[in-house]
Design a protein around this motif. Structure first.
Motif, PDB file in Angstrom:
ATOM      1  N   ASN A  82       0.826  -1.213   0.000  1.00 11.16           N
ATOM      2  CA  ASN A  82       0.000   0.000   0.000  1.00 11.16           C
ATOM      3  C   ASN A  82       0.861   1.265   0.000  1.00 11.16           C
ATOM      4  N   ALA A  83       1.923   1.240   0.794  1.00  6.69           N
ATOM      5  CA  ALA A  83       2.766   2.433   0.901  1.00  6.69           C
ATOM      6  C   ALA A  83       3.550   2.652  -0.395  1.00  6.69           C
ATOM      7  N   THR A  84       3.952   1.556  -1.035  1.00  7.19           N
ATOM      8  CA  THR A  84       4.678   1.680  -2.305  1.00  7.19           C
ATOM      9  C   THR A  84       3.769   2.295  -3.367  1.00  7.19           C
ATOM     10  N   ALA A  85       2.525   1.847  -3.399  1.00  6.64           N
ATOM     11  CA  ALA A  85       1.560   2.406  -4.362  1.00  6.64           C
ATOM     12  C   ALA A  85       1.293   3.877  -4.024  1.00  6.64           C
ATOM     13  N   LYS A  86       1.242   4.171  -2.732  1.00  9.16           N
ATOM     14  CA  LYS A  86       0.975   5.555  -2.300  1.00  9.16           C
ATOM     15  C   LYS A  86       2.093   6.496  -2.724  1.00  9.16           C
ATOM     16  N   ARG A  87       3.333   6.021  -2.663  1.00  5.07           N
ATOM     17  CA  ARG A  87       4.465   6.872  -3.054  1.00  5.07           C
ATOM     18  C   ARG A  87       4.294   7.344  -4.505  1.00  5.07           C
ATOM     19  N   LEU A  88       3.858   6.431  -5.346  1.00  6.75           N
ATOM     20  CA  LEU A  88       3.696   6.797  -6.756  1.00  6.75           C
ATOM     21  C   LEU A  88       2.469   7.686  -6.947  1.00  6.75           C
ATOM     22  N   ARG A  89       1.380   7.322  -6.283  1.00  5.02           N
ATOM     23  CA  ARG A  89       0.130   8.072  -6.453  1.00  5.02           C
ATOM     24  C   ARG A  89       0.274   9.514  -5.963  1.00  5.02           C
ATOM     25  N   LYS A  90       0.950   9.654  -4.838  1.00  3.00           N
ATOM     26  CA  LYS A  90       1.068  10.998  -4.238  1.00  3.00           C
ATOM     27  C   LYS A  90       2.148  11.828  -4.925  1.00  3.00           C
ATOM     28  N   GLY A  91       3.054  11.167  -5.619  1.00  2.46           N
ATOM     29  CA  GLY A  91       4.113  11.916  -6.326  1.00  2.46           C
ATOM     30  C   GLY A  91       5.242  12.346  -5.413  1.00  2.46           C
ATOM     31  N   CYS A  92       5.345  11.729  -4.222  1.00  6.25           N
ATOM     32  CA  CYS A  92       6.425  12.139  -3.308  1.00  6.25           C
ATOM     33  C   CYS A  92       7.651  11.252  -3.534  1.00  6.25           C
ATOM     34  N   ASP A  93       8.775  11.613  -2.892  1.00  9.15           N
ATOM     35  CA  ASP A  93      10.014  10.866  -3.103  1.00  9.15           C
ATOM     36  C   ASP A  93      10.119   9.667  -2.166  1.00  9.15           C
ATOM     37  N   TRP A  94       9.796   9.900  -0.906  1.00  8.15           N
ATOM     38  CA  TRP A  94       9.859   8.803   0.069  1.00  8.15           C
ATOM     39  C   TRP A  94       8.535   8.710   0.807  1.00  8.15           C
ATOM     40  N   ILE A  95       8.259   7.508   1.290  1.00  8.68           N
ATOM     41  CA  ILE A  95       7.134   7.320   2.217  1.00  8.68           C
ATOM     42  C   ILE A  95       7.681   6.608   3.454  1.00  8.68           C
ATOM     43  N   VAL A  96       7.341   7.135   4.605  1.00 12.17           N
ATOM     44  CA  VAL A  96       7.659   6.437   5.846  1.00 12.17           C
ATOM     45  C   VAL A  96       6.361   5.730   6.248  1.00 12.17           C
ATOM     46  N   ALA A  97       6.396   4.400   6.185  1.00 17.27           N
ATOM     47  CA  ALA A  97       5.154   3.647   6.403  1.00 17.27           C
ATOM     48  C   ALA A  97       5.137   3.072   7.815  1.00 17.27           C
ATOM     49  N   ASN A  98       4.017   3.203   8.497  1.00 18.28           N
ATOM     50  CA  ASN A  98       3.907   2.512   9.782  1.00 18.28           C
ATOM     51  C   ASN A  98       2.595   1.762   9.912  1.00 18.28           C
ATOM     52  N   HIS A  99       2.692   0.680  10.665  1.00 22.36           N
ATOM     53  CA  HIS A  99       1.564  -0.205  10.847  1.00 22.36           C
ATOM     54  C   HIS A  99       0.731   0.304  12.011  1.00 22.36           C
ATOM     55  N   VAL A 100      -0.554   0.510  11.774  1.00 23.42           N
ATOM     56  CA  VAL A 100      -1.395   1.031  12.865  1.00 23.42           C
ATOM     57  C   VAL A 100      -2.591   0.101  13.131  1.00 23.42           C
ATOM     58  N   GLY A 101      -2.374  -1.193  12.870  1.00 25.18           N
ATOM     59  CA  GLY A 101      -3.470  -2.156  13.070  1.00 25.18           C
ATOM     60  C   GLY A 101      -3.855  -2.280  14.535  1.00 25.18           C
ATOM     61  N   ALA A 102      -4.872  -3.129  14.798  1.00 27.48           N
ATOM     62  CA  ALA A 102      -5.351  -3.348  16.165  1.00 27.48           C
ATOM     63  C   ALA A 102      -4.178  -3.781  17.036  1.00 27.48           C
ATOM     64  N   GLY A 103      -4.089  -3.252  18.233  1.00 23.68           N
ATOM     65  CA  GLY A 103      -3.018  -3.631  19.156  1.00 23.68           C
ATOM     66  C   GLY A 103      -1.777  -2.781  18.973  1.00 23.68           C
ATOM     67  N   SER A 104      -1.684  -1.993  17.889  1.00 24.02           N
ATOM     68  CA  SER A 104      -0.502  -1.157  17.690  1.00 24.02           C
ATOM     69  C   SER A 104      -0.623   0.087  18.567  1.00 24.02           C
ATOM     70  N   ASP A 105       0.510   0.467  19.177  1.00 24.17           N
ATOM     71  CA  ASP A 105       0.469   1.675  20.013  1.00 24.17           C
ATOM     72  C   ASP A 105       1.188   2.827  19.319  1.00 24.17           C
ATOM     73  N   VAL A 106       1.369   2.719  18.006  1.00 24.60           N
ATOM     74  CA  VAL A 106       2.139   3.730  17.280  1.00 24.60           C
ATOM     75  C   VAL A 106       1.434   5.085  17.305  1.00 24.60           C
ATOM     76  N   MET A 107       0.128   5.063  16.993  1.00 27.61           N
ATOM     77  CA  MET A 107      -0.619   6.331  16.945  1.00 27.61           C
ATOM     78  C   MET A 107      -0.784   6.838  18.375  1.00 27.61           C
ATOM     79  N   GLY A 108      -0.153   7.951  18.688  1.00 23.46           N
ATOM     80  CA  GLY A 108      -0.272   8.516  20.035  1.00 23.46           C
ATOM     81  C   GLY A 108       0.808   8.015  20.984  1.00 23.46           C
ATOM     82  N   GLY A 109       1.498   6.896  20.680  1.00 24.47           N
ATOM     83  CA  GLY A 109       2.505   6.335  21.588  1.00 24.47           C
ATOM     84  C   GLY A 109       3.858   7.014  21.469  1.00 24.47           C
ATOM     85  N   THR A 110       4.854   6.452  22.209  1.00 18.94           N
ATOM     86  CA  THR A 110       6.172   7.095  22.201  1.00 18.94           C
ATOM     87  C   THR A 110       7.155   6.407  21.245  1.00 18.94           C
ATOM     88  N   ASP A 111       6.818   5.169  20.818  1.00 21.47           N
ATOM     89  CA  ASP A 111       7.710   4.429  19.917  1.00 21.47           C
ATOM     90  C   ASP A 111       7.101   4.322  18.524  1.00 21.47           C
TER      91      ASP A 111
END
Ligand code: C5P
Length: 400
Positions: free
Chosen positions: A336-365
């Motif tokens: 998904n992130a690879t497709a997004k890089r092309l669609r958005k026209g940006c150079d890099w995408i930093v992709a993170n997983h935010v599925g159930a159980g992930s503490d990435v959104m709002g967390g410290t890591d």
């Protein structure tokens, strides 16, 4: 660390009214001696204290005096003047000029330049001690500081009006030292401008309710801080967060995606843009009045928001040399992130997983995969500030 010399740096000096205006001449002399290019704008009140001729004798160029002078506008417009410098210095800055800057008033050449500029600004206030201590001036200075404007002085001592206290213009040597410090900012990203978006956006439903998301702004703020620590000039456009503004960064606070879009676009040009904010993809066709409980469930209709990353990545003019997007995905992260890089026209995408159980959104890591034209590179889980440092070293490598 101070620069070796100001060789070729361009300073636009604005001299406003006040008995201390004569000290601006010494400042110009110090700047010129250090090989800076100096253009000067003298306000109408400033011209009551020193003459354009004395300033002009020291500057490399004629002195600009008033917005409504046809010669000034035909030779060099106020927009061009405000862009022609690397740094704007206001010395002395009168209470009146500071108030106009805080309020965004543009009613003469100096204030119009200050409102139109996209360049960093240093102000050196000078005024009577009571004016300096007045609640209005205190509030204006706080507003200017929050916008990233650097305030030098004022010094304390006997004043021309016979009173004693803070209000005297800082010594020209101190203002000169601040200019040297500004240009002497060391680090691999010195002289580069980077725009960072961070945090969530709030999309109002009515005057009291809104739609938001769990983004804390931690990752974007950590990136802004790491960039500044490496000498970059950073404009951080932040949605509503509880974090403090990172030091040494110009922070612009917004709420909605549309405000974030306008602020990010207004901050251009930039060498790098990093779109880390969790921008709402849709906004609500909002009601002007609070929606009342009325027995039936209200229907909320959504309207698509502008895509800031895609807009700025696809710009034919003024696209930053390196544009980095983020992608929060719940499944098929790399694909998904690879497709997004092309669609958005940006150079890099930093992709993170935010599925159930992930503490990435709002967390410290954070645990990310960097997607570039060369493929996907998983990074080890680390604190958001460690991820920020790693991303900034990759940026430094890419720019060098
Ligand atoms: O399409 P999606 O929202 O998943 O894309 C994520 C990336 O796009 C992030 O870098 C985010 O900051 C950016 N974005 C944006 N403006 C939007 C939506 C997303 O800049 N309206």
């Amino acid at each position: 660390m101070a620069a070796l010399s100001l060789d070729g740096r361009r300073v636009l000096l604005i001299v406003s009214g006040g008995i201390a205006a004569y000290k601006a001449l010494e400042l110009v002399r110090l700047l010129r001696k250090d090989n800076a290019g100096v253009r000067a704008v003298l306000t109408r009140r400033g011209a009551e204290f020193i003459t354009p001729l004395s300033l002009q004798a020291l500057c490399e160029d004629r002195v600009y005096t008033d917005l409504f002078s046809l010669t000034d506008e035909s030779e060099m417009g106020h927009i061009q003047l405000s862009r022609s410098a690397d740094l704007l210095v206001v010395a002395p800055a009168s209470a009146d000029l500071l108030a106009k800057m805080a309020a965004g008033i543009a009613d003469d050449l100096a204030t119009t330049i200050l409102l139109a500029t996209d360049k960093p600004v240093i102000v050196a206030p000078a005024m009577n001690v009571r004016m300096w201590q007045h609640a209005a001036t205190v509030a204006n200075i706080a507003v200017l500081r929050a916008r990233g404007i650097v305030v030098i002085g004022p010094d304390e001592g006997p004043m021309a009006c016979g009173e004693f206290g803070p209000g005297r213009l800082a010594e020209p040597a101190a203002i000169f030292a601040a200019v040297r410090d500004f240009f002497g900012k060391s680090g691999a990203l010195a002289g580069r401008h980077v725009i960072v978006t961070s945090g969530p956006t709030y999309e109002p439903i009515d005057p009291v309710r809104y739609i938001a998301n769990r983004s804390s702004g931690r990752q974007g703020h950590a990136i802004a801080q790491a960039l500044a620590a490496n000498g970059a000039r950073v404009t951080l456009v932040s949605g509503p967060v509880t974090l403090a503004d990172p030091p040494g960064v110009v922070s612009i606070h917004v709420e909605t995606a549309r405000e974030m879009h306008a602020a990010a676009a207004a901050a251009l040009p930039a060498n790098v843009a990093i779109f880390c904010a969790a921008v709402a993809d849709w906004r609500v066709d909002a009601s002007d009045r609070k929606i009342k409980k009325s027995g039936t469930v209200p229907t909320i209709s959504l309207v698509e928001n502008p895509d800031i990353l895609s807009d700025i990545s696809h710009r034919a003019n003024g696209r930053p040399g390196l544009v980095i997007g983020f992608a929060a995905e719940t499944e098929n992260l790399v694909a998904n992130a690879t497709a997004k890089r092309l669609r958005k026209g940006c150079d890099w995408i930093v992709a993170n997983h935010v599925g159930a159980g992930s503490d990435v959104m709002g967390g410290t890591d954070n645990e990310v995969v960097l997607i570039t034209q060369d493929g996907a590179e998983p990074w080890q889980r680390a604190s958001k500030s460690a991820i920020a440092d790693k991303l900034v070293s990759r940026i430094i490598k890419a720019l060098s």
